[in-house]
Design a protein around this motif. Structure first.
Motif, PDB file in Angstrom:
ATOM      1  N   ALA A  12       0.846  -1.188   0.000  1.00 21.90           N
ATOM      2  CA  ALA A  12       0.000   0.000   0.000  1.00 21.90           C
ATOM      3  C   ALA A  12       0.883   1.240   0.000  1.00 21.90           C
ATOM      4  CB  ALA A  12      -0.913  -0.001   1.216  1.00 21.90           C
ATOM      5  N   ASN A  13       0.438   2.298  -0.659  1.00 21.81           N
ATOM      6  CA  ASN A  13       1.217   3.528  -0.764  1.00 21.81           C
ATOM      7  C   ASN A  13       0.921   4.476   0.390  1.00 21.81           C
ATOM      8  OD1 ASN A  13       2.373   2.782  -3.262  1.00 21.81           O
ATOM      9  ND2 ASN A  13       0.595   3.549  -4.359  1.00 21.81           N
ATOM     10  N   PHE A  14       1.955   5.214   0.806  1.00 22.47           N
ATOM     11  CA  PHE A  14       1.806   6.259   1.820  1.00 22.47           C
ATOM     12  C   PHE A  14       2.774   7.384   1.478  1.00 22.47           C
ATOM     13  CE2 PHE A  14       3.117   8.167   5.919  1.00 22.47           C
ATOM     14  CZ  PHE A  14       1.889   8.680   6.298  1.00 22.47           C
ATOM     15  N   TYR A  15       2.266   8.632   1.477  1.00 16.99           N
ATOM     16  CA  TYR A  15       3.065   9.790   1.092  1.00 16.99           C
ATOM     17  C   TYR A  15       3.220  10.805   2.225  1.00 16.99           C
ATOM     18  CZ  TYR A  15       1.891   8.022  -3.574  1.00 16.99           C
ATOM     19  OH  TYR A  15       1.727   7.226  -4.682  1.00 16.99           O
ATOM     20  N   GLY A  16       2.742  10.464   3.412  1.00 16.41           N
ATOM     21  CA  GLY A  16       2.696  11.426   4.500  1.00 16.41           C
ATOM     22  C   GLY A  16       1.268  11.884   4.725  1.00 16.41           C
ATOM     23  N   LEU A  80       7.559   8.068  11.885  1.00 19.83           N
ATOM     24  CA  LEU A  80       6.552   7.111  11.448  1.00 19.83           C
ATOM     25  C   LEU A  80       5.158   7.613  11.825  1.00 19.83           C
ATOM     26  CD1 LEU A  80       8.288   3.771  12.463  1.00 19.83           C
ATOM     27  CD2 LEU A  80       7.900   4.615  10.140  1.00 19.83           C
ATOM     28  N   PRO A  81       4.174   7.430  10.938  1.00 21.27           N
ATOM     29  CA  PRO A  81       2.817   7.906  11.239  1.00 21.27           C
ATOM     30  C   PRO A  81       2.200   7.119  12.387  1.00 21.27           C
ATOM     31  CG  PRO A  81       2.798   6.535   9.280  1.00 21.27           C
ATOM     32  CD  PRO A  81       4.248   6.743   9.629  1.00 21.27           C
ATOM     33  N   TYR A  82       1.369   7.807  13.167  1.00 22.62           N
ATOM     34  CA  TYR A  82       0.690   7.124  14.272  1.00 22.62           C
ATOM     35  C   TYR A  82      -0.248   6.053  13.714  1.00 22.62           C
ATOM     36  CZ  TYR A  82      -2.086   6.153  18.375  1.00 22.62           C
ATOM     37  OH  TYR A  82      -2.714   5.517  19.421  1.00 22.62           O
ATOM     38  N   PHE A 170      -3.300   6.604  11.022  1.00 19.52           N
ATOM     39  CA  PHE A 170      -3.239   6.992   9.614  1.00 19.52           C
ATOM     40  C   PHE A 170      -4.001   6.013   8.718  1.00 19.52           C
ATOM     41  CE2 PHE A 170      -0.046   3.757   9.276  1.00 19.52           C
ATOM     42  CZ  PHE A 170       0.109   3.461   7.928  1.00 19.52           C
ATOM     43  N   THR A 171      -4.215   4.785   9.180  1.00 20.94           N
ATOM     44  CA  THR A 171      -4.973   3.817   8.396  1.00 20.94           C
ATOM     45  C   THR A 171      -6.457   4.166   8.333  1.00 20.94           C
ATOM     46  OG1 THR A 171      -5.139   2.470  10.403  1.00 20.94           O
ATOM     47  CG2 THR A 171      -3.421   1.891   8.817  1.00 20.94           C
ATOM     48  N   ARG A 172      -6.897   5.110   9.152  1.00 14.79           N
ATOM     49  CA  ARG A 172      -8.312   5.489   9.188  1.00 14.79           C
ATOM     50  C   ARG A 172      -8.543   6.937   8.751  1.00 14.79           C
ATOM     51  NH1 ARG A 172     -11.560   1.742  11.529  1.00 14.79           N
ATOM     52  NH2 ARG A 172     -10.502  -0.007  12.530  1.00 14.79           N
ATOM     53  N   PHE A 190      -3.463  10.896  -0.780  1.00 19.05           N
ATOM     54  CA  PHE A 190      -3.610  11.817   0.342  1.00 19.05           C
ATOM     55  C   PHE A 190      -4.087  11.070   1.590  1.00 19.05           C
ATOM     56  CE2 PHE A 190      -5.100  14.076  -3.574  1.00 19.05           C
ATOM     57  CZ  PHE A 190      -3.920  14.753  -3.807  1.00 19.05           C
ATOM     58  N   HIS A 191      -3.603  11.500   2.749  1.00 18.22           N
ATOM     59  CA  HIS A 191      -4.091  11.044   4.052  1.00 18.22           C
ATOM     60  C   HIS A 191      -4.258  12.281   4.917  1.00 18.22           C
ATOM     61  CE1 HIS A 191      -2.363   7.266   2.547  1.00 18.22           C
ATOM     62  NE2 HIS A 191      -3.010   6.616   3.498  1.00 18.22           N
ATOM     63  N   ALA A 192      -5.496  12.582   5.317  1.00 20.39           N
ATOM     64  CA  ALA A 192      -5.741  13.802   6.080  1.00 20.39           C
ATOM     65  C   ALA A 192      -7.053  13.668   6.839  1.00 20.39           C
ATOM     66  CB  ALA A 192      -5.779  15.019   5.157  1.00 20.39           C
TER      67      ALA A 192
END
Length: 298
Positions: A12-16, A80-82, A170-172, A190-192
């Motif tokens: 899975a991709n993650f960009y911040g 690392l993201p929470y 961040f998964t949610r 995007f993750h926001a």
């Protein structure tokens, strides 16, 4: 409706998170999600509809089992993201109220569609996490005087509010997913905790099956504009993302969408999609839809 599912994404991709992320920040991780629950849909009078859901879900983020240089622990070392390295599990009740005055799902040339929803997530994993998610979307269809030449307009607003001491895993977080999607970017770009956007789509027929108003193939061009955000003061012109493109829509004899082939471009490249869903008049097939119900109703 009663159902559930399981989805495993090996890379899975993650960009911040939030604004200011770039395509160069791409990292990968393993994403595992399981869910099951109950949904109830009731048609009300004069085009109104009520949907109620309650489901349990688990989202786990771990290092990918593949040997990759851009794994999340390397790219985001020290930041690392929470939610990474742990399983987030909880229950989610939700309520959605919708209004639809369109007469068909393939080529509506009049009417509007309005959706508003609220849902609450309560963790069951001992982390004392909880958050609200709410959303609002408006769709409008305008006939342009000639047969089946239509202008479709849509705008949306999505927001999450954390209630616990810890941030939302961040998964949610909200992602760039159908039906609230900037089409020139992938679904995990995007993750926001917030997302706002609008799209305009012009459609016209290119081939008909035997007679007018029957099934066939329509072409369309579109433009999108929007952005993710975590705070309201981040809503600004420099943070906007745009995309534009076009495609073909296959319409069946029942005048429903069967297939959509689309090419979309943004400031980070091209996206090619072949799908049976659409941003407009999107109907989530509940817990049987084959797509994880995280983080919100659609």
């Amino acid at each position: 409706e009663l159902g559930g599912g399981s989805r495993q994404v090996a890379q899975a991709n993650f960009y911040g998170t939030g604004v200011g992320t770039t395509q160069d920040d791409r990292a990968v991780y393993r994403r595992d999600v399981d869910w099951f629950g109950l949904g109830w849909r009731q048609e009300l009078s004069s085009g109104w509809e009520l949907v109620m859901i309650g489901h349990y879900s688990m989202a786990d983020a771990r290092r990918s089992r593949y040997e990759v240089e851009d794994d999340i622990e390397s790219v985001f070392a020290g930041d690392l993201p929470y939610g990474y390295g742990q399983a987030s599990s909880g229950i989610t009740p939700g309520l959605q109220l919708g209004y639809d005055s369109t007469l068909e799902t393939a080529r509506p040339d009049q009417g509007e569609r309005l959706l508003g929803f609220f849902q609450y997530y309560l963790s069951t994993d001992g982390n004392e996490e909880g958050y609200w998610t709410h959303g609002l979307s408006l769709e409008k269809f305008l006939g342009l005087g000639r047969p089946q030449r239509t202008l479709a307009i849509k705008a949306w607003w999505l927001r999450q509010f954390g209630l616990g001491e810890n941030p939302i895993p961040f998964t949610r977080l909200l992602r760039n997913r159908v039906p609230y999607q900037l089409r020139g970017y992938n679904s995990t770009r995007f993750h926001a905790t917030g997302a706002a956007g609008a799209t305009v789509e012009y459609r016209w027929p290119v081939w008909m099956l035997n007679e007018p108003e029957n099934g066939g193939v329509d072409a369309y061009v579109f433009g999108d504009l929007g952005q993710p955000f975590d705070d309201l003061d981040e809503l600004a012109t420099p943070n906007l993302f745009w995309s534009a493109g076009g495609g073909l829509r296959v319409i069946n004899r029942r005048r429903d969408l069967t297939l959509r082939l689309e090419l979309a471009g943004g400031r980070e490249g091209l996206q090619v999609r072949l799908t049976t869903s659409q941003l407009f008049q999107y109907i989530k097939a509940g817990f049987h839809g084959g797509s994880e119900p995280i983080p919100f109703m659609r």
